[in-house]
Design a protein around this motif. Sequence first.
Motif, mmCIF file in Angstrom:
data_model
loop_
_atom_site.group_PDB
_atom_site.id
_atom_site.type_symbol
_atom_site.label_atom_id
_atom_site.label_comp_id
_atom_site.label_asym_id
_atom_site.label_seq_id
_atom_site.Cartn_x
_atom_site.Cartn_y
_atom_site.Cartn_z
ATOM 1 N N ARG A 89 0.827 -1.211 0.000
ATOM 2 C CA ARG A 89 0.000 0.000 0.000
ATOM 3 C C ARG A 89 0.864 1.265 0.000
ATOM 4 O O ARG A 89 0.510 2.266 -0.616
ATOM 5 N N ASP A 90 1.997 1.247 0.707
ATOM 6 C CA ASP A 90 2.825 2.456 0.841
ATOM 7 C C ASP A 90 3.258 3.018 -0.513
ATOM 8 O O ASP A 90 3.387 4.235 -0.676
ATOM 9 N N LEU A 91 3.490 2.133 -1.456
ATOM 10 C CA LEU A 91 3.925 2.580 -2.789
ATOM 11 C C LEU A 91 2.828 3.440 -3.434
ATOM 12 O O LEU A 91 3.099 4.533 -3.948
ATOM 13 N N PHE A 92 1.597 2.988 -3.345
ATOM 14 C CA PHE A 92 0.471 3.715 -3.953
ATOM 15 C C PHE A 92 0.202 5.015 -3.198
ATOM 16 O O PHE A 92 -0.092 6.046 -3.789
ATOM 17 N N TYR A 93 0.332 4.934 -1.869
ATOM 18 C CA TYR A 93 0.120 6.102 -1.002
ATOM 19 C C TYR A 93 1.092 7.225 -1.384
ATOM 20 O O TYR A 93 0.707 8.381 -1.554
ATOM 21 N N SER A 94 2.363 6.883 -1.549
ATOM 22 C CA SER A 94 3.373 7.902 -1.872
ATOM 23 C C SER A 94 3.144 8.504 -3.252
ATOM 24 O O SER A 94 3.302 9.715 -3.441
ATOM 25 N N VAL A 95 2.786 7.661 -4.219
ATOM 26 C CA VAL A 95 2.533 8.180 -5.571
ATOM 27 C C VAL A 95 1.400 9.210 -5.512
ATOM 28 O O VAL A 95 1.520 10.311 -6.061
ATOM 29 N N VAL A 98 2.637 12.559 -3.686
ATOM 30 C CA VAL A 98 3.591 13.386 -4.440
ATOM 31 C C VAL A 98 2.934 13.895 -5.729
ATOM 32 O O VAL A 98 3.180 15.022 -6.155
ATOM 33 N N TYR A 99 2.057 13.087 -6.302
ATOM 34 C CA TYR A 99 1.320 13.529 -7.505
ATOM 35 C C TYR A 99 0.509 14.793 -7.171
ATOM 36 O O TYR A 99 0.569 15.789 -7.888
ATOM 37 N N GLU A 100 -0.208 14.735 -6.041
ATOM 38 C CA GLU A 100 -1.021 15.883 -5.608
ATOM 39 C C GLU A 100 -0.152 17.130 -5.385
ATOM 40 O O GLU A 100 -0.465 18.218 -5.865
ATOM 41 N N ALA A 101 0.952 16.940 -4.660
ATOM 42 C CA ALA A 101 1.836 18.074 -4.364
ATOM 43 C C ALA A 101 2.412 18.664 -5.647
ATOM 44 O O ALA A 101 2.578 19.877 -5.772
ATOM 45 N N GLY A 102 2.690 17.797 -6.618
ATOM 46 C CA GLY A 102 3.284 18.243 -7.878
ATOM 47 C C GLY A 102 2.351 19.114 -8.705
ATOM 48 O O GLY A 102 2.799 19.801 -9.624
ATOM 49 N N GLN A 103 1.048 19.111 -8.378
ATOM 50 C CA GLN A 103 0.121 19.987 -9.101
ATOM 51 C C GLN A 103 0.425 21.449 -8.780
ATOM 52 O O GLN A 103 0.125 22.345 -9.554
ATOM 53 N N GLN A 104 1.049 21.668 -7.620
ATOM 54 C CA GLN A 104 1.430 23.018 -7.192
ATOM 55 C C GLN A 104 2.724 23.457 -7.870
ATOM 56 O O GLN A 104 2.761 24.474 -8.538
ATOM 57 N N ARG A 111 9.585 18.355 -2.014
ATOM 58 C CA ARG A 111 9.410 18.508 -0.562
ATOM 59 C C ARG A 111 8.520 17.404 -0.002
ATOM 60 O O ARG A 111 8.790 16.839 1.043
ATOM 61 N N GLU A 112 7.449 17.085 -0.717
ATOM 62 C CA GLU A 112 6.517 16.056 -0.237
ATOM 63 C C GLU A 112 7.192 14.677 -0.215
ATOM 64 O O GLU A 112 7.013 13.903 0.731
ATOM 65 N N ALA A 113 7.973 14.388 -1.240
ATOM 66 C CA ALA A 113 8.665 13.093 -1.273
ATOM 67 C C ALA A 113 9.637 12.984 -0.091
ATOM 68 O O ALA A 113 9.711 11.940 0.573
#
Length: 341
Positions: A89-95, A98-104, A111-113
């Motif tokens: 699950r952790d792999l999907f959680y991190s994606v 970081v995907y969400e943060a990258g929209q900014q 930073r999120e990673a």
Amino acid sequence: MRVAGTDYLTIRFEGESVFMIDQNLLPFSFSIRECKTMEETCDAIREMTVRGAGAIGAAAGFAMAQAFIASEDPDMAAERIRSTRPTARDLFYSVEKVYEAGQQSVQAAVREAQRLAQSNIDAARSIGKFGEPLIQDGTRVLTHCNAGWLGFVDYGSALAPVYMAHRGGKSVFVYADETRPRSQGARLTAWELSNEGIDHTIVPDNAGAFLMSKGLVDMVIVGADRIAANGDTANKIGTFEKAIVARQFGIPFFVAAPLSTFDLSTPTGEGIEIEERSADEVNYQTGPDKEGQMHTIRVTNPGSDAFNPAFDVTPAEFITGIITEKGIIKPDISAIAALLR
Ligand code: MRU
């Protein structure tokens, strides 16, 4: 983590590169692999250069940040990273994070990673703190696979309480299941425990019932790759067998995992996808000869098929408690929902 007296992290992100301890070479040689692109980090996850739920969670977050840095299509990158290994699950959680943060911005993704990797370290340290009182002076722990510092960014999950107890002066003994076919217990857990100076022995995967029936095991602690909303837990293949045997002999069976491993969108273990890996992992083994030369040799009947499911699911009813960074909970739907609220 200590390697020959020096502190290392299993995985870290610097500049545009991910640096990881090459777990495929351990325990025979210690080297750090650099992955300069998202693709290289994905290859490292799939090939298990980096492995273990927490560590591949951090790797996936770093890979997603690398995709933003390289201005790659974030949707395609996210899909690519998710396709490396399906169970943890952790792999999907991190994606997702970081995907969400990258929209900014790209900087926000990086930073999120980094934040996720740091929170993996913090969670593991707290798991150790909450789990440590379960271990008495002289406790003999059986563990399966490697849920130590190599499976996390640092500290580990199942082994964190053991490390804390040992550092606090308690005497602890660990039975490390060899964990065929990739031998994470025999190679990685045993190597970690040696580095930490903890008394241990490697046991064949099929020794669990014998050891428990003879009263040689006081408790079992394992990690988790995904925990369903009802507490059913996916972990390395063979974990479920240990849980059945532990229940037969009245031995406590604990799972240790951070909140990022819980998956409320999966109601029960039935819904957890189990990775199937190459039959070559069953058929071949790699290691050094007496002169230190590495060889890959066939260890099964040529021509026979081999089936290699990488995980199994232990039903919640077999689990005594789940050690998390917020405390130890019963593996039931209301305790889990309250924990994640
Ligand atoms: O296939 P692996 O080596 O990635 O599997 C690892 C495990 O099953 C661990 O026990 C689990 O990830 C929990 S702790 C890192």
